[in-house]
Design a protein around this motif. Structure first.
Motif, mmCIF file in Angstrom:
data_model
loop_
_atom_site.group_PDB
_atom_site.id
_atom_site.type_symbol
_atom_site.label_atom_id
_atom_site.label_comp_id
_atom_site.label_asym_id
_atom_site.label_seq_id
_atom_site.Cartn_x
_atom_site.Cartn_y
_atom_site.Cartn_z
ATOM 1 N N UNK A 75 0.776 -1.330 -0.083
ATOM 2 C CA UNK A 75 0.136 -0.037 -0.048
ATOM 3 C C UNK A 75 0.985 1.242 -0.041
ATOM 4 N N UNK A 76 0.368 2.276 -0.477
ATOM 5 C CA UNK A 76 1.135 3.542 -0.661
ATOM 6 C C UNK A 76 1.687 4.041 0.492
ATOM 7 N N UNK B 132 -0.507 -4.095 10.277
ATOM 8 C CA UNK B 132 0.496 -3.124 10.632
ATOM 9 C C UNK B 132 1.253 -2.845 9.562
ATOM 10 N N UNK B 133 1.802 -1.739 9.356
ATOM 11 C CA UNK B 133 2.793 -1.117 8.299
ATOM 12 C C UNK B 133 4.150 -1.226 8.853
ATOM 13 N N UNK B 134 4.789 -2.073 7.800
ATOM 14 C CA UNK B 134 6.237 -2.472 7.814
ATOM 15 C C UNK B 134 7.162 -1.977 6.843
ATOM 16 N N UNK B 135 8.234 -1.603 6.581
ATOM 17 C CA UNK B 135 9.054 -1.567 5.320
ATOM 18 C C UNK B 135 9.610 -2.742 5.097
ATOM 19 N N UNK B 136 9.454 -2.800 3.519
ATOM 20 C CA UNK B 136 10.031 -3.997 2.914
ATOM 21 C C UNK B 136 11.484 -4.230 3.221
ATOM 22 N N UNK C 5 4.904 0.770 1.095
ATOM 23 C CA UNK C 5 5.321 -0.194 2.436
ATOM 24 C C UNK C 5 4.333 -1.251 2.339
ATOM 25 N N UNK C 6 4.619 -2.469 3.383
ATOM 26 C CA UNK C 6 3.866 -3.765 3.444
ATOM 27 C C UNK C 6 2.776 -3.536 4.568
ATOM 28 N N UNK C 7 1.763 -3.980 4.113
ATOM 29 C CA UNK C 7 0.562 -4.077 5.357
ATOM 30 C C UNK C 7 0.465 -5.470 6.026
#
Length: 467
Positions: free
Chosen positions: A52-53, A106-110, A81-83
């Motif tokens: 997701x943006x 949760x939003x995490x950085x790839x 980023x990754x949900x």
């Protein structure tokens, strides 16, 4: 270990679930995400996450982004980023969205090449959380509690105003001249709610089917105002329920041809609050705030915990009252806190001590209906930890009307004042980190900038003819 998504698979095979909404709470506490087919979710997104943006966690209410946030969407080319779905939040029943399941993420950085939006990425690193994401801000504070052998339990009391017009009609009328669904003050009343009940009843029953445990529901002071209280739970679960409730309630009202608002101050009448009840237990479930042997029934830890609330309130008010409209509610005569004091069962204080024995807790009365629950609870937990770690002494309780006492120190009276306190606060930087402080300061500036450019109805009425 049982696969947490087996229930979803079974519901899909039975034809009762066709899609899964993967959603992340944004800075305003709204749910943002995408609909996924059940097969794609189970085969791919449930384990690997879903892109997701990045701008979703760096926008104002209008979804405008820009420089100054910790996440600069323009500078990063509006990457993703990754949900990462949290299976503990899975709901296979959404009564207001038939055939749809929902899971919060949760939003995490790839990690690895191309994952350079956050620190410490590469093949040797796993995904790192987006530090400014509201769920992560709260989790950080809960982890600090856990390191001390403590767990937070919370409950939120949300109020809303219900109107007979649809959202489309309200929009086209610029939200003026709307008819409340009750004609007069219905606080605790069992009559006068004839136009409220069809919508309120559907909301109550839908939330129960969705897994929320309702405690009480009643009319409130402002015509058309209503409050539904759900059972307390561990703090993160309560906040997850809170954002689901707000999203579902609006959609149910829309389906009924009505509209409702959680905004703190719709007009000059009573505002919409979101009182936060908070208690602490040991990791074994033992309540730690009460001490029957103490004269006041409170443990030393609880006294420090309350003292921390009072010490930090001015600096952390931004996390509880994040919008211009928030401070229209926090005004003298509005039956919302304006000073900094605590009292037992004293609704004129921002920190009200209620209950006894195992149910002893604080009620934080500053947040309004617009509060992001993750940030509000994080602020209360962080403030309490500040009081505990610094062994702050508890001032005497306030037994009179704290709203009318000029000797009581004042809360920030405007968003501008709250922003300056937050941004210049060593306490805020210590408790939340400089990156989070800067990110939410930028969000407040976006709100202020939008307000300062707007021309309001009040200005037209005041100045069109007479200036």
């Amino acid at each position: 270990m049982t696969d947490p998504y087996e229930r979803l698979r079974a519901e899909a095979e039975a034809g009762r679930v066709e899609e899964v909404v993967v959603a992340v709470p944004d800075l305003q506490g709204r749910l943002m995400g995408s609909r996924l087919s059940v097969p794609y979710f189970l085969e791919e997104a449930a384990r690997g996450g879903f892109g997701a943006c990045v701008y979703l966690l760096a926008t104002d209410v209008e979804m405008d982004t820009g420089p100054g946030y910790a996440i600069d969407a323009w500078d990063s080319g509006f990457g993703d980023f990754v949900l990462r779905p949290d299976p503990a939040t899975l709901r296979t029943v959404l009564p207001w969205d038939e055939g749809t399941a929902l899971v919060l993420a949760d939003a995490v950085w790839p990690a690895g090449p191309g994952g350079g939006h956050g620190p410490g990425h590469g093949p040797e690193h796993g995904p790192e959380p987006v530090a400014v994401a509201p769920r992560h801000v709260l989790r950080t504070q809960l982890d600090r509690l856990a390191a001390r052998g403590l767990t937070a339990y919370a409950g939120t009391e949300l109020e809303f105003l219900l109107f007979t017009a649809s959202y489309r009609e309200a929009w086209e009328r610029r939200y003026t001249g709307l008819r409340p669904a009750a004609r007069y003050n219905t606080d605790y009343s069992l009559q006068g709610l004839e136009e409220v009940e069809p919508v309120a009843r559907r909301i109550r029953r839908a939330m129960t089917r969705a897994g929320l445990r309702m405690e009480t529901a009643r009319g409130e002071c402002h015509p058309g105002q209503y409050e539904i209280v759900f059972r307390y739970d561990e703090a993160m679960a309560t906040c997850d329920n809170h954002v689901l409730f707000k999203d579902g309630a609006k959609r149910i009202a829309a389906a009924e041809g009505a509209s409702l608002t959680f905004m703190p101050k719709f007009d000059e009448g009573e505002g919409n609050s979101c009182h936060v009840h908070l208690s602490l237990r040991g990791t074994d479930g033992t309540p730690v705030l009460a001490d029957p042997s103490a004269g006041d029934g409170m443990s030393e830890l609880m006294r420090h915990f309350i003292a921390g609330q009072l010490a930090c309130l001015p600096d952390l008010a931004l996390l509880m009252a994040p919008n211009v409209n928030s401070y229209k509610r926090l005004q003298p005569g509005a039956f919302a806190p304006t000073g900094i004091a605590w009292g037992r069962d004293n609704r004129t204080c921002p920190i009200r001590v209620v209950g006894s024995g195992p149910s002893l807790r604080i009620e934080h009365r500053v947040p309004g209906g617009d509060a992001n629950p993750y940030l509000a609870v994080a602020a209360a937990v962080a403030a309490g930890l500040y009081g505990i770690d610094n062994r702050l002494p508890l001032p005497p309780e306030h037994t009179a009307n704290a709203l009318a006492d000029p000797a009581v120190p004042r809360l920030p009276a405007t968003l501008t004042e709250a922003l300056h306190r937050w941004e210049g606060s060593g306490i805020a930087a210590e408790l939340f980190g400089k990156e989070t402080v800067a990110h939410y300061a930028r969000a407040a500036r976006a709100e202020l900038s939008a307000f300062e450019r707007a021309v309001t109805d009040w200005e037209r009425v005041r100045g069109f003819e007479r200036l």
